[in-house]
Design a protein around this motif. Structure first.
Motif, mmCIF file in Angstrom:
data_model
loop_
_atom_site.group_PDB
_atom_site.id
_atom_site.type_symbol
_atom_site.label_atom_id
_atom_site.label_comp_id
_atom_site.label_asym_id
_atom_site.label_seq_id
_atom_site.Cartn_x
_atom_site.Cartn_y
_atom_site.Cartn_z
ATOM 1 N N LEU A 1 0.841 -1.195 0.000
ATOM 2 C CA LEU A 1 0.000 0.000 0.000
ATOM 3 C C LEU A 1 0.877 1.245 0.000
ATOM 4 N N ALA A 2 0.670 2.124 -0.980
ATOM 5 C CA ALA A 2 1.545 3.287 -1.156
ATOM 6 C C ALA A 2 1.530 4.228 0.034
ATOM 7 N N ALA A 3 0.442 4.250 0.787
ATOM 8 C CA ALA A 3 0.331 5.189 1.905
ATOM 9 C C ALA A 3 1.015 4.697 3.170
ATOM 10 N N VAL A 4 1.462 3.439 3.181
ATOM 11 C CA VAL A 4 2.065 2.866 4.391
ATOM 12 C C VAL A 4 3.526 3.280 4.497
ATOM 13 N N ALA A 5 3.864 3.961 5.585
ATOM 14 C CA ALA A 5 5.265 4.312 5.859
ATOM 15 C C ALA A 5 5.945 3.190 6.628
ATOM 16 N N GLU A 6 5.271 2.665 7.646
ATOM 17 C CA GLU A 6 5.797 1.581 8.472
ATOM 18 C C GLU A 6 4.646 0.654 8.838
ATOM 19 N N ALA A 7 4.959 -0.620 8.998
ATOM 20 C CA ALA A 7 3.918 -1.569 9.376
ATOM 21 C C ALA A 7 4.507 -2.673 10.238
ATOM 22 N N ALA A 8 3.765 -3.080 11.234
ATOM 23 C CA ALA A 8 4.147 -4.217 12.072
ATOM 24 C C ALA A 8 2.886 -4.996 12.410
ATOM 25 N N VAL A 9 3.029 -6.310 12.525
ATOM 26 C CA VAL A 9 1.911 -7.173 12.875
ATOM 27 C C VAL A 9 2.291 -7.985 14.106
ATOM 28 N N ILE B 1 -0.266 -2.658 13.078
ATOM 29 C CA ILE B 1 0.014 -1.313 13.591
ATOM 30 C C ILE B 1 0.683 -0.549 12.454
ATOM 31 N N ILE B 2 0.072 0.539 12.035
ATOM 32 C CA ILE B 2 0.449 1.226 10.807
ATOM 33 C C ILE B 2 0.811 2.682 11.087
ATOM 34 N N ALA B 3 1.908 3.132 10.483
ATOM 35 C CA ALA B 3 2.236 4.555 10.416
ATOM 36 C C ALA B 3 2.056 4.982 8.960
ATOM 37 N N LEU C 1 6.562 3.791 14.621
ATOM 38 C CA LEU C 1 6.736 2.536 15.340
ATOM 39 C C LEU C 1 7.994 2.583 16.203
ATOM 40 N N PRO C 2 7.954 1.958 17.367
ATOM 41 C CA PRO C 2 9.155 1.941 18.225
ATOM 42 C C PRO C 2 10.242 1.082 17.600
ATOM 43 N N THR D 1 19.347 -0.340 16.335
ATOM 44 C CA THR D 1 19.780 -0.628 14.970
ATOM 45 C C THR D 1 18.680 -0.389 13.957
ATOM 46 N N GLY D 2 17.534 0.124 14.412
ATOM 47 C CA GLY D 2 16.461 0.442 13.487
ATOM 48 C C GLY D 2 15.417 -0.651 13.344
ATOM 49 N N LYS D 3 15.586 -1.759 14.040
ATOM 50 C CA LYS D 3 14.581 -2.820 13.961
ATOM 51 C C LYS D 3 13.348 -2.421 14.766
ATOM 52 N N ILE D 4 12.173 -2.738 14.219
ATOM 53 C CA ILE D 4 10.938 -2.506 14.962
ATOM 54 C C ILE D 4 10.950 -3.370 16.219
ATOM 55 N N HIS D 5 10.614 -2.746 17.355
ATOM 56 C CA HIS D 5 10.712 -3.428 18.646
ATOM 57 C C HIS D 5 9.339 -3.958 19.039
ATOM 58 N N LYS D 6 9.092 -5.220 18.706
ATOM 59 C CA LYS D 6 7.765 -5.782 18.917
ATOM 60 C C LYS D 6 7.383 -5.986 20.386
ATOM 61 N N PRO D 7 8.337 -6.258 21.292
ATOM 62 C CA PRO D 7 7.929 -6.328 22.702
ATOM 63 C C PRO D 7 7.243 -5.053 23.184
ATOM 64 N N THR D 8 7.701 -3.889 22.710
ATOM 65 C CA THR D 8 7.055 -2.627 23.073
ATOM 66 C C THR D 8 5.641 -2.578 22.520
#
Length: 513
Positions: A426-434, A449-451, A486-487, A491-498
């Motif tokens: 999706l073009a509007a998605v900057a960041e995404a985590a599931v 969780i979408i930015a 997204l947190p 190193t830039g990895k999305i932090h899923k525990p948060t």
């Protein structure tokens, strides 16, 4: 018979003394191999003779990216001390645990992190503290010292470094890095990454992390190339430097978020990537749409896979296969072995998911002060990576996700990385985590969780419709949350525990019908 470690900075001083080894972009300093050798040698003398650092003692560094960190690394190697790079984003209580566990005898820090470093040093009774920068005790110590008269005899099996893992579950563990692990990583990455004396690398990942230190900083120095160190990653400045012919940058490495931020910058469309021989990526699953975005600009990103515990290279995708095998981490590097293992310990079939196990001279011998972790992490010398992996019929490996990030919905395994890749279409998605969240009906369901990119809009209904058109029903997120950003870890990895802590329960109004 143990194999002796040889210092490659001293070697390149003998062969190409005047060649530039390091450039510190923030301070404008540059050092030839002769100058780097001199500074590391004098620092080693200062640490050994003035600060009484003995073989096996730990020397900690808490600093934003600087060429000084690499001087400390090589100075430690020369006296048999153990280099201890510290995560710059951690708090005093977090560092208190790590420094207390590793027990360094020296704490080296920069001005930006002086307050934290001094507080931790005091809490942990660190014997000596050195400040980087003009007028600091670090430069004074080098200036007053003489070159080291004799290197300590160390072997490839001796400990060179302790790197603490991110600690996403429980307390962080100190992965033991030997001299041999660092050497074999230089060998394993050198060929696939086309590293040579003509390599000019821009390092943007933090040097306290194996990605910043070893992808490809140490391999380029091992080959006699040049490394430019960026103090803190800035996408606009990275694009400018890569585009500048005077810099001559032809090697680059980043985690997916680095490439994402660069691709979303307005200057991406006009950046000059013509000199870039290698653009390496690793650290997390890379969304295929992002790979395609860079491919459209003429850069076939070379995916790979590794861990702190594996020095880090385990697998690399050759440039020639980057497009046709998009999403693959490639094949194993030369000096390592891999297996994909079922829960019962047997080898998985082609196409079947299992846990990746690795073995070889590039693998950690264990964790510092953690016999419990050693017992749980190894089977007959094979390191359990915790990564769900499959191999295709051509022998290419795919890291599907972390086992611990997988969730089970209605009895079906769901790997968030697969869903996230679809969301990135999706073009509007900057960041995404599931993540998986509790569900009375299904056990767990997915939450996305979408930015959203600035200037774009996106509704939950659009996300549900897109996923339903591209994914099996059980994989489709049932809940959507929108956030500003997204947190991420250092190193830039999305932090899923948060994210799991923040979004423990779904909002009923967001649940798809």
């Amino acid at each position: 018979m143990p194999v002796r470690y040889y210092d490659w900075i001293a070697h390149h001083r003998r062969r190409a003394a005047d060649k530039i080894a390091l450039v510190d972009l923030a301070s404008g300093r540059s050092f030839s191999y002769a100058q780097l050798d001199d500074r590391a040698s004098k620092l080693a003398t200062h640490l050994r003779d003035r600060l009484k650092v003995a073989s096996g003692d730990r020397v900690a560094v808490l600093a934003l990216n600087t060429t000084d960190t690499l001087e400390v690394q090589f100075a430690c190697f020369r006296i048999g001390a153990v280099f201890l790079p510290l995560n710059t984003r951690l708090t005093v209580p977090e560092l208190h645990y790590i420094v207390g566990d590793a027990a360094p005898v020296v704490m080296i820090h920069d001005d930006d992190l002086a307050e934290t470093a001094l507080a931790v040093a005091k809490l942990c009774n660190v014997a000596a503290v050195m400040r980087l920068g003009p007028g600091g005790s670090y430069e004074a110590g080098i200036a007053a010292a003489t070159p080291l008269a004799r290197f300590e005899e160390v072997t490839l099996d001796d400990i060179s470094t302790i790197m603490y893992t991110s600690g996403t579950t429980g307390q962080p563990k100190g992965a033991i890095i030997t001299h041999g692990m660092t050497f074999w990583n230089c060998v394993n990455l050198g060929g696939p990454a086309c590293i040579s004396p003509s390599s000019v690398l821009l390092t943007v990942l933090p040097l306290f992390h194996t990605g910043g230190l070893n992808c490809y900083t140490n391999p380029v120095l091992h080959a006699g190339g040049t490394v430019l160190i960026m103090r803190v990653f800035d996408p606009a400045e990275a694009l400018r430097l890569i585009s500048d012919p005077a810099q001559g940058i032809n090697v680059f490495f980043g985690v997916p978020s680095i490439y994402q931020f660069m691709s979303q910058h307005p200057d991406f469309a006009i950046a000059d990537f013509s000199r870039l021989i290698v653009g390496g990526v690793g650290g997390a699953p890379m969304p295929v749409p992002l790979l395609k975005t860079w491919e459209a600009r003429g850069v076939a990103l070379q995916q790979g896979y590794g861990m702190t515990e594996t020095s880090p290279a385990v697998m690399v995708l050759d440039r020639e296969d980057a497009a046709r095998k998009a999403g693959s981490s490639g094949k194993p590097v030369l000096h390592t072995e891999v297996r994909i293992v079922r829960p019962d310990g047997t080898d998985a079939a082609v196409g079947e998911l299992g846990e990746l196990w690795v073995k070889g001279p590039n693998i950690t011998p264990g964790y510092w002060n953690r016999p419990d972790a050693n017992a749980a992490s190894f089977t007959d010398g094979w390191l359990h990576t915790g990564d769900a992996t499959r191999m295709d019929e051509d022998g290419f490996y795919y890291i599907v996700d972390r086992w611990k990030d997988m969730y089970i919905s209605g009895g079906e395994n769901v790997y968030p990385a697969e869903v996230e890749s679809v969301l990135h279409q999706l073009a509007a998605v900057a960041e995404a985590a599931v993540i998986g969240i509790p569900s009375e009906q299904w056990g767990e369901v997915g939450m996305a969780i979408i930015a959203v990119k600035p200037g774009h809009s996106l509704a939950a209904a659009e996300i549900h419709a897109h996923c339903q058109a591209n994914l099996a029903r059980f994989k489709c997120p049932r809940v959507v949350e929108f956030v500003e950003a997204l947190p991420r870890n250092a190193t830039g990895k999305i932090h899923k525990p948060t994210l799991r802590q923040q979004f423990s329960q779904p909002k009923p109004t967001d649940t798809a019908a």
